[in-house]
Design a protein around this motif. Structure first.
Motif, mmCIF file in Angstrom:
data_model
loop_
_atom_site.group_PDB
_atom_site.id
_atom_site.type_symbol
_atom_site.label_atom_id
_atom_site.label_comp_id
_atom_site.label_asym_id
_atom_site.label_seq_id
_atom_site.Cartn_x
_atom_site.Cartn_y
_atom_site.Cartn_z
ATOM 1 N N GLY A 67 0.817 -1.217 0.000
ATOM 2 C CA GLY A 67 0.000 0.000 0.000
ATOM 3 C C GLY A 67 0.846 1.261 0.000
ATOM 4 N N ASN A 68 1.959 1.229 0.755
ATOM 5 C CA ASN A 68 2.832 2.399 0.813
ATOM 6 C C ASN A 68 3.546 2.623 -0.517
ATOM 7 O OD1 ASN A 68 3.998 4.553 2.468
ATOM 8 N ND2 ASN A 68 5.933 3.455 2.185
ATOM 9 N N VAL A 69 3.963 1.536 -1.152
ATOM 10 C CA VAL A 69 4.604 1.642 -2.470
ATOM 11 C C VAL A 69 3.618 2.222 -3.481
ATOM 12 C CG1 VAL A 69 5.614 0.338 -4.375
ATOM 13 C CG2 VAL A 69 6.230 -0.230 -2.020
ATOM 14 N N ALA A 70 2.363 1.733 -3.444
ATOM 15 C CA ALA A 70 1.331 2.236 -4.361
ATOM 16 C C ALA A 70 1.073 3.715 -4.104
ATOM 17 C CB ALA A 70 0.048 1.439 -4.180
ATOM 18 N N ARG A 71 1.050 4.100 -2.831
ATOM 19 C CA ARG A 71 0.832 5.509 -2.487
ATOM 20 C C ARG A 71 1.970 6.368 -3.016
ATOM 21 N NH1 ARG A 71 1.306 8.014 3.536
ATOM 22 N NH2 ARG A 71 3.451 7.436 3.097
ATOM 23 N N GLY A 72 3.201 5.866 -2.883
ATOM 24 C CA GLY A 72 4.354 6.622 -3.373
ATOM 25 C C GLY A 72 4.310 6.832 -4.872
ATOM 26 N N ILE A 73 3.960 5.769 -5.600
ATOM 27 C CA ILE A 73 3.875 5.866 -7.062
ATOM 28 C C ILE A 73 2.770 6.838 -7.466
ATOM 29 C CG2 ILE A 73 3.323 4.584 -9.170
ATOM 30 C CD1 ILE A 73 4.604 2.123 -7.806
ATOM 31 N N MET A 74 1.617 6.745 -6.779
ATOM 32 C CA MET A 74 0.494 7.624 -7.080
ATOM 33 C C MET A 74 0.852 9.083 -6.797
ATOM 34 S SD MET A 74 -3.329 7.651 -5.408
ATOM 35 C CE MET A 74 -2.706 8.339 -3.865
ATOM 36 N N THR A 75 1.535 9.305 -5.675
ATOM 37 C CA THR A 75 1.922 10.669 -5.298
ATOM 38 C C THR A 75 2.858 11.267 -6.332
ATOM 39 O OG1 THR A 75 1.729 10.100 -2.959
ATOM 40 C CG2 THR A 75 2.953 12.091 -3.487
ATOM 41 N N LEU A 76 3.838 10.485 -6.777
ATOM 42 C CA LEU A 76 4.778 10.977 -7.793
ATOM 43 C C LEU A 76 4.058 11.298 -9.101
ATOM 44 C CD1 LEU A 76 7.848 8.629 -7.236
ATOM 45 C CD2 LEU A 76 7.786 11.086 -6.858
ATOM 46 N N ASP A 77 3.084 10.452 -9.464
ATOM 47 C CA ASP A 77 2.322 10.697 -10.695
ATOM 48 C C ASP A 77 1.484 11.963 -10.588
ATOM 49 O OD1 ASP A 77 3.354 8.477 -11.891
ATOM 50 O OD2 ASP A 77 1.661 7.168 -11.407
ATOM 51 N N ILE A 78 0.906 12.187 -9.395
ATOM 52 C CA ILE A 78 0.012 13.327 -9.212
ATOM 53 C C ILE A 78 0.777 14.648 -9.209
ATOM 54 C CG2 ILE A 78 -1.486 14.492 -7.529
ATOM 55 C CD1 ILE A 78 -2.541 11.745 -6.747
ATOM 56 N N ILE A 79 1.891 14.691 -8.428
ATOM 57 C CA ILE A 79 2.568 15.989 -8.276
ATOM 58 C C ILE A 79 3.499 16.296 -9.437
ATOM 59 C CG2 ILE A 79 2.477 15.853 -5.758
ATOM 60 C CD1 ILE A 79 5.415 15.101 -5.756
ATOM 61 N N GLY A 80 3.872 15.290 -10.227
ATOM 62 C CA GLY A 80 4.776 15.540 -11.352
ATOM 63 C C GLY A 80 6.056 16.212 -10.879
ATOM 64 N N TYR A 81 6.762 15.549 -9.964
ATOM 65 C CA TYR A 81 7.906 16.145 -9.278
ATOM 66 C C TYR A 81 8.969 16.652 -10.243
ATOM 67 C CZ TYR A 81 11.865 16.565 -6.078
ATOM 68 O OH TYR A 81 12.940 17.036 -5.356
ATOM 69 N N ASN A 82 9.356 17.906 -10.065
ATOM 70 C CA ASN A 82 10.428 18.520 -10.838
ATOM 71 C C ASN A 82 11.608 18.758 -9.901
ATOM 72 O OD1 ASN A 82 11.979 21.081 -11.691
ATOM 73 N ND2 ASN A 82 10.893 20.538 -13.560
ATOM 74 N N GLU A 83 12.782 18.190 -10.246
ATOM 75 C CA GLU A 83 13.930 18.226 -9.331
ATOM 76 C C GLU A 83 14.352 19.650 -8.957
ATOM 77 O OE1 GLU A 83 13.666 16.319 -11.889
ATOM 78 O OE2 GLU A 83 13.843 14.260 -11.140
ATOM 79 N N VAL A 84 14.425 20.545 -9.954
ATOM 80 C CA VAL A 84 14.912 21.904 -9.700
ATOM 81 C C VAL A 84 13.909 22.690 -8.876
ATOM 82 C CG1 VAL A 84 15.644 24.076 -10.738
ATOM 83 C CG2 VAL A 84 16.273 21.893 -11.816
ATOM 84 N N GLU A 85 12.635 22.707 -9.333
ATOM 85 C CA GLU A 85 11.605 23.447 -8.608
ATOM 86 C C GLU A 85 11.364 22.837 -7.232
ATOM 87 O OE1 GLU A 85 8.125 23.601 -10.985
ATOM 88 O OE2 GLU A 85 9.072 24.711 -12.634
ATOM 89 N N GLY A 86 11.339 21.498 -7.187
ATOM 90 C CA GLY A 86 11.126 20.814 -5.916
ATOM 91 C C GLY A 86 12.233 21.125 -4.918
ATOM 92 N N PHE A 87 13.479 21.137 -5.382
ATOM 93 C CA PHE A 87 14.615 21.419 -4.506
ATOM 94 C C PHE A 87 14.514 22.830 -3.923
ATOM 95 C CE2 PHE A 87 18.921 22.968 -3.709
ATOM 96 C CZ PHE A 87 19.436 21.938 -2.931
ATOM 97 N N THR A 88 14.225 23.807 -4.778
ATOM 98 C CA THR A 88 14.120 25.202 -4.331
ATOM 99 C C THR A 88 12.993 25.370 -3.317
ATOM 100 O OG1 THR A 88 14.855 25.903 -6.514
ATOM 101 C CG2 THR A 88 13.877 27.579 -5.108
#
Length: 318
Positions: free
Chosen positions: A79-100
């Motif tokens: 369930g936690n792995v599925a949540r992590g994958i879903m979260t990454l898909d939803i937020i569309g993580y961008n390394e530069v913007e996310g880091f800042t």
């Protein structure tokens, strides 16, 4: 901490005791998302100190093994792995913007924890008697360890795809233990520990906490009352094949929200009866469909929109 540890050092190791700490370690590691890794580091710190003193605390080693097992079970749970994958898909993580963004959040969190630095910084800058330093070296080392671990616990989140504000709870707990350890050390040694600023901060903090707890209690009562009313409607409509509009949670007074400081959180369903959360709720209560027009706090709807979740602002389907 230290009194208990000193007492347990004198106890003999046994199979029953080792299994007990193995079990408690698994439970602790499996149920502590925000602090699990830090508790593992703290246990390793104590084990290292015991190893230096040639003290065989086998029970603590079993506890550490349990912590590691429990933490892996929690992180690797399907369930936690599925949540992590879903979260990454939803937020569309961008390394530069996310880091800042995460760096700025780290600075904000450390700023909010400033009140505890009023005890920690003077303690490190104070010149203590060499005999006291030698006698209480282990305590002082532990305080320093907690201090740096608290900072690490905050800054490690920079590299996480998501950085919820609640993750600062772990570092705040570590700072609290460090401050309480400093107060206890001052009490034992008879050193002067407080000035007028410290006393003022304690009283102001106490008043804020009481107001916050009072506002939170009213907030919880309102949520419970609202939900009971919604449940009555759902139970009456069960099995009748109709679509129900739920009330949602009313917006609070802005001043009350500041006092509550978001101690309460509600995940509303969307305006779309076809959304996954809406369908799950409808099946559970045996109705044709449910949707919600009101949103308790505006930022929830904004976040839904930013996450591109269907139905966050679409009209309901009857």
């Amino acid at each position: 901490y230290f009194s208990q540890l000193q007492h347990m050092r004198l106890e003999k190791n046994s199979f029953t005791k080792n299994m007990k700490w193995l079990f408690l370690g698994i439970i602790t590691g499996w149920t502590n998302e925000n602090m699990g890794l830090m508790v593992i580091f703290i246990t390793m710190f104590f084990l290292y100190n015991l190893y230096r003193k040639r003290i065989k605390a086998v029970w603590m080693f079993y506890g550490l093994i349990g912590l590691l097992i429990g933490y892996v079970l929690m992180i690797a749970a399907p369930g936690n792995v599925a949540r992590g994958i879903m979260t990454l898909d939803i937020i569309g993580y961008n390394e530069v913007e996310g880091f800042t963004e995460h760096v700025s959040k780290c600075i904000m969190i450390l700023g909010l924890q400033t009140v505890m630095w009023l005890w920690i910084v003077p303690f490190f800058s104070k010149k203590m008697d060499s005999d006291i330093v030698e006698k209480y070296r282990e305590r002082i080392s532990f305080i320093m360890f907690l201090f740096f671990l608290g900072i690490f616990n905050t800054f490690i989140m920079i590299f996480s795809p998501t950085f919820p504000a609640r993750s600062s709870y772990g570092s705040t707990v570590l700072f609290c233990i460090a401050v309480l350890s400093i107060m206890r050390l001052y009490e034992i040694t008879g050193e002067k520990q407080e000035n007028k600023i410290h006393i003022a901060v304690k009283y102001i903090g106490g008043v804020f906490m009481m107001l916050s707890l009072l506002a939170t209690s009213f907030d919880e009562l309102d949520i419970q009352t609202q939900w009971q009313a919604d449940k009555e409607v759902l139970f009456q409509a069960s099995g009748k094949g109709i679509v129900i509009e739920l009330m949602g949670y009313r917006e609070k007074n802005p001043l009350l929200d500041k006092l509550v400081f978001y101690h309460t959180a509600v995940a509303n369903i969307t305006n779309d009866v076809n959304a996954g959360s809406n369908q799950t709720m409808a099946r559970y209560y045996g109705v044709q469909g449910v949707y919600m027009q009101g949103v308790r706090r505006p930022y929830l709807d904004t976040e839904l929109e930013e996450m591109n979740i269907p139905g966050s602002r679409t009209p309901p389907v009857r």
